[in-house]
Enzyme design. Sequence first.
Site, PDB file in Angstrom:
ATOM      1  N   SER A 153       0.841  -1.198   0.000  1.00  0.00           N
ATOM      2  CA  SER A 153       0.000   0.000   0.000  1.00  0.00           C
ATOM      3  C   SER A 153       0.873   1.244   0.000  1.00  0.00           C
ATOM      4  O   SER A 153       1.996   1.231   0.521  1.00  0.00           O
ATOM      5  CB  SER A 153      -0.876   0.018   1.257  1.00  0.00           C
ATOM      6  OG  SER A 153      -1.519   1.262   1.401  1.00  0.00           O
TER       7      SER A 153
ATOM      8  N   TYR B 246      -2.642  -1.527   9.913  1.00  0.00           N
ATOM      9  CA  TYR B 246      -2.590  -1.716   8.461  1.00  0.00           C
ATOM     10  C   TYR B 246      -1.243  -1.239   7.915  1.00  0.00           C
ATOM     11  O   TYR B 246      -0.567  -1.938   7.159  1.00  0.00           O
ATOM     12  CB  TYR B 246      -3.750  -0.925   7.849  1.00  0.00           C
ATOM     13  CG  TYR B 246      -3.915  -1.050   6.359  1.00  0.00           C
ATOM     14  CD1 TYR B 246      -4.606  -2.126   5.811  1.00  0.00           C
ATOM     15  CD2 TYR B 246      -3.419  -0.080   5.497  1.00  0.00           C
ATOM     16  CE1 TYR B 246      -4.788  -2.232   4.437  1.00  0.00           C
ATOM     17  CE2 TYR B 246      -3.589  -0.169   4.125  1.00  0.00           C
ATOM     18  CZ  TYR B 246      -4.278  -1.249   3.602  1.00  0.00           C
ATOM     19  OH  TYR B 246      -4.458  -1.340   2.242  1.00  0.00           O
TER      20      TYR B 246
END
Length: 250
Positions: A141, A154
């Site tokens: 990401s 995350y």
Amino acid sequence: MSHPLFDLTGRVALVTGASRGLGFAMAEALAKAGASVVLNARNKAELDAAAKKLGGEALPFDVTDEAACVAAVADIAKRRGRLDILVSNAGSNIRAPLLEYKTADFDTTIGQHLRAGFVLGREAAKVMTKASKGRIIYTTSLTAHLGRPSIVAYTAAKTALEGMIRQMAVELAPSGVLVNGIAPGYFLTELNRPLIDNKEFNSMIIRRTPLGRWGDPAELGGACLLLASDAGSFLTGQTLVVDGGMSVSL
Ligand SMILES: NC(=O)c1ccc[n+]([C@@H]2O[C@H](COP(=O)([O-])OP(=O)(O)OC[C@H]3O[C@@H](n4cnc5c(N)ncnc54)[C@H](OP(=O)(O)O)[C@@H]3O)[C@@H](O)[C@H]2O)c1
């Protein structure tokens, strides 16, 4: 006919989290290049429908279940005689401010992205090293590179994945197995539903992204194809950022 560098005819790919969103888009790109694609997710009905669209096989299991991951990879290797490409992509995000972030949610998020990626990568590598070739691709990401509030677990998981990619790439290169990542910026998927529906966030994305919009999931297909095919034969240990220019803009 696809360019020979991108031709995946005869290759077998497992894509996790492929019932929708980015996983489906990457599975579609691999299938269109000729690969035989095994799609994974938990919800069987949604997965069956996705697999049908691509002429692929549905293999439902939860990537946080180690025994299920081990069995799935062994099953593909046994039935198909090979596993050429793993796209480890499944996962979600639990958003909460740092001071309220629950340890259980931290563990869940690390489990989905990092631990599952490790288990699947290790199992796929067992098959691929025997064949002296293979491609392992992780979805990381943009948040592994740029911090933002409310997604501590995350971000930690995705950043660790990028370290693991480098480690695996170095360790597996002598066996012909290449390991890379794709770091998406902001794409229009279910995962981002709360952000897409937030007017302020939505206009921030449009303002901050030089291309001036969210990514369409299909726009991740090309990066996946590059890393999965002969076109990427000298590429390993890298993470390709696909973000409409957000990470290079002030
Ligand atoms: N969208 C973005 O802008 C963006 C940006 C950066 C990174 N990413 C990453 O890209 C990946 C895909 O995200 P997305 O946006 O495509 O999300 P999405 O549309 O919500 O799709 C997630 C997929 O993963 C599956 N999944 C979730 N947990 C799973 C589990 N434990 N075991 C097996 N399958 C599971 C879901 O199906 P089931 O629920 O049926 O299992 C679904 O197929 C994630 O790793 C995410 O972190 C996305």
